[in-house]
Design a protein around this motif. Structure first.
Motif, short mmCIF file in Angstrom:
data_model
loop_
_atom_site.label_atom_id
_atom_site.label_comp_id
_atom_site.label_asym_id
_atom_site.label_seq_id
_atom_site.Cartn_x
_atom_site.Cartn_y
_atom_site.Cartn_z
N ASP A 158 0.81 -1.22 0.00
CA ASP A 158 0.00 0.00 0.00
C ASP A 158 0.84 1.27 0.00
OD1 ASP A 158 -2.27 -1.54 -0.01
OD2 ASP A 158 -2.65 -1.36 2.14
N ASP A 159 2.02 1.22 0.61
CA ASP A 159 2.81 2.45 0.71
C ASP A 159 3.48 2.84 -0.61
OD1 ASP A 159 4.83 0.57 0.56
OD2 ASP A 159 5.62 0.94 2.57
N THR A 160 3.26 2.04 -1.65
CA THR A 160 3.79 2.42 -2.97
C THR A 160 2.75 3.13 -3.83
OG1 THR A 160 3.11 0.35 -4.06
CG2 THR A 160 5.25 0.35 -2.94
N VAL A 161 1.49 3.16 -3.36
CA VAL A 161 0.40 3.63 -4.20
C VAL A 161 0.56 5.09 -4.62
CG1 VAL A 161 -2.08 4.11 -4.24
CG2 VAL A 161 -1.26 1.90 -3.44
N ASP A 162 0.98 5.95 -3.70
CA ASP A 162 1.11 7.36 -4.05
C ASP A 162 2.13 7.57 -5.17
OD1 ASP A 162 -0.79 8.17 -2.25
OD2 ASP A 162 0.64 8.75 -0.69
N LEU A 163 3.25 6.85 -5.11
CA LEU A 163 4.25 6.98 -6.17
C LEU A 163 3.71 6.41 -7.48
CD1 LEU A 163 7.04 7.72 -7.19
CD2 LEU A 163 7.90 5.53 -6.30
N LEU A 164 3.00 5.30 -7.44
CA LEU A 164 2.42 4.74 -8.65
C LEU A 164 1.45 5.73 -9.30
CD1 LEU A 164 1.65 1.07 -7.55
CD2 LEU A 164 3.60 1.88 -8.90
N LYS A 165 0.67 6.41 -8.47
CA LYS A 165 -0.27 7.40 -8.99
C LYS A 165 0.48 8.54 -9.67
CE LYS A 165 -3.72 10.81 -7.58
NZ LYS A 165 -4.47 11.40 -6.44
N ARG A 166 1.48 9.09 -9.01
CA ARG A 166 2.25 10.20 -9.60
C ARG A 166 2.88 9.77 -10.91
NH1 ARG A 166 4.87 10.77 -4.71
NH2 ARG A 166 6.91 10.63 -5.72
N CYS A 167 3.38 8.55 -10.93
CA CYS A 167 4.03 8.04 -12.14
C CYS A 167 3.03 7.97 -13.30
CB CYS A 167 4.63 6.67 -11.86
SG CYS A 167 5.57 5.99 -13.24
N ALA A 168 1.84 7.41 -13.05
CA ALA A 168 0.82 7.29 -14.09
C ALA A 168 0.38 8.66 -14.59
CB ALA A 168 -0.37 6.50 -13.57
N VAL A 169 0.14 9.59 -13.67
CA VAL A 169 -0.29 10.94 -14.06
C VAL A 169 0.79 11.64 -14.86
CG1 VAL A 169 -0.88 13.22 -13.17
CG2 VAL A 169 -1.92 11.19 -12.16
N ASP A 170 2.05 11.51 -14.44
CA ASP A 170 3.14 12.19 -15.15
C ASP A 170 3.32 11.64 -16.56
OD1 ASP A 170 3.58 13.76 -12.94
OD2 ASP A 170 5.31 12.63 -12.22
N ILE A 171 3.13 10.34 -16.73
CA ILE A 171 3.27 9.75 -18.07
C ILE A 171 2.16 10.25 -18.98
CG2 ILE A 171 3.17 7.62 -19.40
CD1 ILE A 171 4.52 6.22 -17.02
N CYS A 234 4.81 -3.77 -15.57
CA CYS A 234 4.09 -3.30 -14.37
C CYS A 234 3.74 -1.82 -14.50
CB CYS A 234 4.93 -3.54 -13.13
SG CYS A 234 5.09 -5.27 -12.66
N LEU A 235 4.66 -1.02 -14.98
CA LEU A 235 4.39 0.40 -15.17
C LEU A 235 3.26 0.61 -16.17
CD1 LEU A 235 7.97 1.95 -15.22
CD2 LEU A 235 6.18 2.40 -13.54
N MET A 236 3.28 -0.19 -17.24
CA MET A 236 2.21 -0.07 -18.24
C MET A 236 0.86 -0.44 -17.64
SD MET A 236 1.51 -2.19 -21.72
CE MET A 236 0.66 -3.43 -20.74
N MET A 237 0.83 -1.48 -16.80
CA MET A 237 -0.43 -1.90 -16.19
C MET A 237 -0.95 -0.83 -15.23
SD MET A 237 -1.29 -4.72 -17.55
CE MET A 237 -2.62 -5.21 -16.45
N VAL A 238 -0.05 -0.18 -14.50
CA VAL A 238 -0.46 0.92 -13.63
C VAL A 238 -1.05 2.04 -14.46
CG1 VAL A 238 0.36 2.71 -12.07
CG2 VAL A 238 1.17 0.37 -11.79
N PHE A 239 -0.36 2.41 -15.52
CA PHE A 239 -0.81 3.48 -16.40
C PHE A 239 -2.17 3.16 -17.02
CE2 PHE A 239 -0.99 4.84 -20.88
CZ PHE A 239 -0.92 6.23 -20.74
#
Length: 400
Positions: A158-171, A234-239
């Protein structure tokens, strides 16, 4: 007609792009945009065939980097090295190699296993809003839900979720920018992409040693995939799982609140939910344009497009083509909109499309169950200034 009639960068066009897209489809359905330094294709038949054409590559990072000043390109090689491995950007054998593990992990049966998790999460989010008498659908439901589901699918903490969100939004902000904004958006995207890659790499190594029941373990268990391959997937799936689904949920609720007679019909007959989701995908496509790169000279509508050109196949325009969808500006959940191109077409159809529609359907079902009355608050709505996606900044509603 003056060039201004086809300007997609005005504030008016960004809030409502469809009048401009209609003019493009009617007057010049294949046209080169000096503003975007790319070709725009708006006719349904051409968009559909173009997305399946083997002479047109799914590579959408190379042509953008080619638009950077030559002196700046080397600086963004780390970003390129991650994004170029996404299955959505690969062709032929490489695409199949990385797409297959995702396909195996996203079967209808596996997706169905997430239904109760999705329903419980939606129910909790909506109940909190109903008890308060209102909520921001975007901030409190449409954004956190798909990110939570995707993180559970991957198996990340769960503590990775904020970074995953920022990454998806930035892409998505990088891909949806006009050319003059590419450099600063690319800098921001590269920073979070590399941070997220560094976070995921140790998890990949750990899953190789001790697999669990998650997508990350399924990928790590494939000896043909390198650590870099898995991180990129994984990054693509988050995006894909986050951005498209959050936009779909927000657009769906907005459209039904603007068409209360259709929301009332859904309340009476839940069998209409599937049609409501499909019609939202057609009418307000969460992904508006799909980038491609020509690998050979091609001809569309007697117009020659040279090899190496960036082409935007505009799903938002194609999905309102009257040749395919009569009265396309009419929102009708009984229409039968299965031919929409909101998730792309052919081998590069979005791998998370099934899960995305499941989430949107459950949100609508639970909204009908938990909120007998719901209305827009009347606050001005703002669309994100992004050329690639159609998403609201906020959607405040009242439960009264």
């Amino acid at each position: 007609m003056a060039q201004a009639a086809y300007d997609l960068l005005t504030a008016e066009a960004r809030n409502d792009p469809y009048p401009v897209l209609d003019r493009l489809r009617n007057d010049r359905s294949v046209t080169f945009s000096e503003q975007l330094q790319a070709w725009i294709v708006t006719n349904y038949a051409d968009v559909r065939s173009g997305l399946a054409d083997p002479a047109i590559s799914a590579d959408r990072i190379s042509p953008r980097l080619a638009q950077f000043p030559e002196s700046e390109r080397a600086r963004f090689v780390p970003l390129y090295e991650v994004l170029r491995r996404w299955p959505l950007m690969l062709d032929h054998g490489e695409h199949a190699r990385l797409r297959m593990p995702i396909t195996r992990a996203m079967t209808p049966a596996i997706v169905a296993g997430f239904r109760q998790l999705i329903r419980d999460t939606v129910r909790s989010m909506l109940r909190e809003g109903v008890e308060r008498g209102g909520m921001d659908i975007i901030a409190e439901l449409a954004l956190p839900l798909p990110l939570y589901v995707t993180s559970r699918l991957l198996g990340v903490p769960d503590d990775t979720v904020d970074l995953l969100k920022r990454c998806a939004v930035d892409i998505v902000d990088f891909f949806g920018a006009e050319p003059q904004a590419y450099l600063p958006r690319a800098e921001t995207a590269m920073e979070t992409v590399l941070q997220t890659s560094d976070l995921l790499r140790p998890m990949v190594r750990a899953r190789r040693e001790q697999p669990r029941h998650d997508l990350l373990s399924a990928l790590a268990g494939d000896p043909a995939l390198s650590d870099d391959d898995i991180v990129a997937v994984c990054l693509m799936m988050v995006f894909a799982g986050f951005e498209t689904t959050s936009n779909l949920i927000g657009n769906e609720i907005l459209l039904l609140l603007r068409h209360p007679e259709q929301l009332a019909a859904v309340r009476r007959d839940r069998e209409l939910i599937r049609g409501a989701v499909k019609e939202t995908l057609r009418y307000e496509s969460p992904v508006q344009r799909i980038s491609r790169l020509t690998t050979a000279d091609i001809t569309l509508r007697n117009i020659r497009i040279e090899k190496g050109s960036l082409v935007y196949f505009h799903a938002g325009a194609a999905n309102r083509d009257p040749a395919v969808f009569p009265d396309p500006d009419l929102f009708d959940i009984r229409r039968g909109s299965d031919r929409h191109l909101a998730f792309g077409f052919s081998v590069h159809t979005c791998p998370g499309s099934t899960l995305s529609q499941v989430e949107a359907g459950i949100v609508l079902d639970e909204l009908c169950r938990l909120a007998p009355t719901v209305r827009l608050t009347g606050e001005p709505l703002r669309w994100r200034m992004n050329l690639s996606v159609r998403s609201l900044e906020s959607l405040p509603v009242a439960f009264v």
